[in-house]
Design an enzyme around this catalytic site. Structure first.
Site, mmCIF file in Angstrom:
data_model
loop_
_atom_site.group_PDB
_atom_site.id
_atom_site.type_symbol
_atom_site.label_atom_id
_atom_site.label_comp_id
_atom_site.label_asym_id
_atom_site.label_seq_id
_atom_site.Cartn_x
_atom_site.Cartn_y
_atom_site.Cartn_z
ATOM 1 N N GLY A 51 0.844 -1.186 0.000
ATOM 2 C CA GLY A 51 0.000 0.000 0.000
ATOM 3 C C GLY A 51 0.877 1.232 0.000
ATOM 4 O O GLY A 51 2.071 1.167 0.269
ATOM 5 N N GLY A 53 0.739 5.916 -0.073
ATOM 6 C CA GLY A 53 -0.056 7.125 0.060
ATOM 7 C C GLY A 53 0.861 8.288 0.335
ATOM 8 O O GLY A 53 2.081 8.150 0.330
ATOM 9 N N ASN A 54 0.288 9.436 0.599
ATOM 10 C CA ASN A 54 1.119 10.610 0.832
ATOM 11 C C ASN A 54 1.948 10.486 2.100
ATOM 12 O O ASN A 54 2.956 11.159 2.258
ATOM 13 C CB ASN A 54 0.250 11.855 0.904
ATOM 14 C CG ASN A 54 0.085 12.483 -0.453
ATOM 15 O OD1 ASN A 54 0.625 11.991 -1.433
ATOM 16 N ND2 ASN A 54 -0.651 13.565 -0.521
ATOM 17 N N PHE A 55 1.509 9.660 3.016
ATOM 18 C CA PHE A 55 2.245 9.471 4.255
ATOM 19 C C PHE A 55 3.533 8.707 4.010
ATOM 20 O O PHE A 55 4.476 8.788 4.764
ATOM 21 C CB PHE A 55 1.407 8.648 5.228
ATOM 22 C CG PHE A 55 1.074 7.348 4.613
ATOM 23 C CD1 PHE A 55 1.950 6.292 4.707
ATOM 24 C CD2 PHE A 55 -0.080 7.204 3.866
ATOM 25 C CE1 PHE A 55 1.673 5.101 4.089
ATOM 26 C CE2 PHE A 55 -0.358 6.028 3.249
ATOM 27 C CZ PHE A 55 0.520 4.964 3.356
ATOM 28 N N GLY A 56 3.587 7.888 2.985
ATOM 29 C CA GLY A 56 4.694 6.973 2.783
ATOM 30 C C GLY A 56 4.157 5.693 2.190
ATOM 31 O O GLY A 56 3.508 5.710 1.151
ATOM 32 N N GLU A 57 4.373 4.570 2.845
ATOM 33 C CA GLU A 57 3.850 3.322 2.299
ATOM 34 C C GLU A 57 3.651 2.281 3.374
ATOM 35 O O GLU A 57 4.118 2.428 4.504
ATOM 36 C CB GLU A 57 4.761 2.786 1.202
ATOM 37 C CG GLU A 57 6.178 2.502 1.641
ATOM 38 C CD GLU A 57 7.037 2.077 0.461
ATOM 39 O OE1 GLU A 57 7.024 2.783 -0.567
ATOM 40 O OE2 GLU A 57 7.711 1.045 0.559
ATOM 41 N N LEU A 58 2.956 1.234 2.980
ATOM 42 C CA LEU A 58 2.682 0.125 3.872
ATOM 43 C C LEU A 58 3.366 -1.108 3.314
ATOM 44 O O LEU A 58 3.326 -1.367 2.123
ATOM 45 C CB LEU A 58 1.185 -0.117 3.951
ATOM 46 C CG LEU A 58 0.832 -1.151 5.016
ATOM 47 C CD1 LEU A 58 0.763 -0.506 6.377
ATOM 48 C CD2 LEU A 58 -0.471 -1.813 4.705
ATOM 49 N N LYS A 73 3.779 0.123 8.687
ATOM 50 C CA LYS A 73 3.454 1.413 8.101
ATOM 51 C C LYS A 73 4.680 2.315 8.218
ATOM 52 O O LYS A 73 5.215 2.505 9.307
ATOM 53 C CB LYS A 73 2.258 2.004 8.861
ATOM 54 C CG LYS A 73 1.623 3.216 8.228
ATOM 55 C CD LYS A 73 0.326 3.534 8.978
ATOM 56 C CE LYS A 73 -0.369 4.756 8.442
ATOM 57 N NZ LYS A 73 -1.626 5.041 9.143
ATOM 58 N N ASP A 164 -12.877 10.448 10.458
ATOM 59 C CA ASP A 164 -12.483 9.880 9.161
ATOM 60 C C ASP A 164 -13.345 8.678 8.801
ATOM 61 O O ASP A 164 -12.839 7.647 8.344
ATOM 62 C CB ASP A 164 -11.001 9.491 9.176
ATOM 63 C CG ASP A 164 -10.424 9.373 7.766
ATOM 64 O OD1 ASP A 164 -11.092 9.815 6.811
ATOM 65 O OD2 ASP A 164 -9.313 8.835 7.624
#
EC number: 2.7.11.1
Length: 460
Positions: A51, A53-58, A73, A164
């Site tokens: 996975g 996203g803008n946070f980084g990745e999974l 994460k 959320d």
């Protein structure tokens, strides 16, 4: 609630890792072995990306002490809007023993990243909704609703509001596990303390707040820029319940020149859609629920028992049995993999330091972070070659369908050939200053599959 599956779980117990390290120890908590394998802490091996996203990745991970698979994460330490440690703190505040919350095994640095290791869970309600041709029966929705009211009550009891709500953030347990019929709540990247830890008083009512959450499901008051409280989480749940029953919501698919205008249209349509129209052809209890939560005062504690009873009595009156035989039971649930699921939801978001992104149009080609088009069912990861889903726990705060993506990291970092933990982000879309949004094609922490290209499929 009778989580049916009480038979003995023959799989290894969830990883009972060493005590969670907070990343403040002088001792290194990550290393790369001589074979180039990346480790988080002394016992978690980092595997393939599942996975992003803008946070980084999974990443998929494995506890080498127990052979249990976990979710890892990763967020770049130099993220412009770091949130992983805050999310970890919220998980610790919620505790590791409550039903329907993922276990958190570890937090600490991992090379250029901060890493949080979590329990692996199954697919999200959005994925299961897809699997069931995008409509759930009343029985399934009521079993979901009764559980999620309890989940939200628990979160609120720990002085947090969630902010959320979306189907991507509610996951079942893994197949074959005793938790497989329990609906879990994940991803607390947008959560907020509504009780001031210093004064022990409720946060004050404010207006002109940035949008935080997912536009499709967020409360009317959130659209109006009002500070969120417990009532808003429950209203967003009500919108999600109707989404499951109806297959879509009246404010999906609205067009506008800018994202701000679009969010405005969504809010206007919500306000102008009478509850009776929204809930038409469905039991009156659905409308009663929404009317109740919309009338709550900002500071008021909701009557969770009343809301649960509302749905429980309807459930009994319909002659249903809480056997956890949901609509997806008996359907083939895909094996987890590294594909990216993109969503058709609309998100407008910020949360102090968090911004959210809006999905691209469905006609726009959606790609995963490697540039390869995703395909539904393209699960190239076999966990122990078993046909059970092992989607990672928290759909990363930036995830898909409903699209509330906090702009946690904007590193846009490309991985070097030997770097197993790079983060990626999507380019921001220009929006009015009051509403920070970034284009959303976000991926869940666990997996994101490209949706089928149904012509009747619901749009943002």
């Amino acid at each position: 609630m009778d989580p049916n599956n009480r038979e003995k779980d023959d799989r290894p117990r969830p990883a009972k890792a060493l005590p969670v390290r907070t990343g403040h120890s002088s001792r290194p908590s990550s290393s790369t072995t001589s074979s180039g394998v990346l480790m988080v802490g002394p016992n978690f091996r980092v595997g393939k990306k599942i996975g992003c996203g803008n946070f980084g990745e999974l990443r998929l991970g494995k506890n080498l002490y127990t052979n249990e698979y976990v979710a890892i994460k990763l967020e770049p330490i130099k993220s412009r809007a770091p949130q992983l440690h805050l999310e970890y703190r919220f998980y610790k505040q919620l505790g590791n023993t409550a039903e329907g919350l993922p276990q958190v095994f570890y937090f600490g640095p991992c090379g250029k990243y901060n890493a949080m290791v979590l329990e692996l869970l199954g697919p999200s309600l959005e994925d299961l909704f897809d699997l069931c041709d995008r409509t759930f029966t009343l029985k399934t929705v009521l079993m979901i609703a009764i559980q999620l009211i309890s989940r939200m009550e628990y979160v609120h009891s720990k002085n947090l509001i969630y902010r959320d709500v979306k189907p991507e953030n509610f996951l079942i347990g893994r197949q074959g596990n005793k938790k497989e019929h329990i609906i879990h709540i994940i991803d607390f990247g947008l959560a907020k303390e509504y009780i001031d830890p210093e004064t022990k008083k409720h946060i004050p009512y404010r207006e002109h707040k940035s949008l935080t959450g997912t536009a499709r499901y967020m409360s009317i008051n959130t659209h109006l820029g009002k500070e969120q409280s417990r009532r808003d989480d429950l209203e967003a749940l009500g919108h999600m319940f109707m989404y499951f029953l109806r297959g879509s919501l009246p404010w999906q698919g609205l067009k506008a020149d800018t994202l701000k205008e679009r969010y405005q249209k969504i809010g206007d349509t919500k306000r102008n859609t009478p509850v009776e129209v929204l809930c038409e052809n469905f039991p009156e209890e659905m409308a009663t629920y929404l009317r109740y939560v919309r009338r709550l005062d900002f500071f008021e504690k909701p009557d969770y028992d009343y809301l649960r009873t509302l749905f429980s009595e309807l459930f009994e009156r319909k002659g249903y049995t809480f056997d956890c035989v949901y609509d997806w039971v008996g359907r083939p649930i895909p094996t987890p993999g590294g594909s990216v699921h993109v969503d058709s939801g609309t998100s407008a978001i910020t949360r102090e330091s968090h911004a959210h992104r809006e999905r691209p149009s469905q006609t726009q080609p959606l790609r995963n972070q490697t540039g390869v088009p995703d395909r539904r069912g393209a699960w190239d990861l076999q966990v122990g070659r078993q046909a059970h889903p092992a989607y990672l726990v928290p759909h990363l705060a930036s995830d898909r369908h409903g699209g509330s993506v906090q702009v946690m990291s904007s590193t846009n970092g490309q991985l070097n050939a030997d770097d197993q933990t790079g983060g990626h982000s999507n380019a921001p879309i220009t929006a009015q200053a009051e509403v920070e949004v970034v284009e959303e094609a976000k991926c869940c922490c666990f997996f994101k599959r490209k949706r089928k290209n149904h012509s009747q499929r619901h749009h943002k």
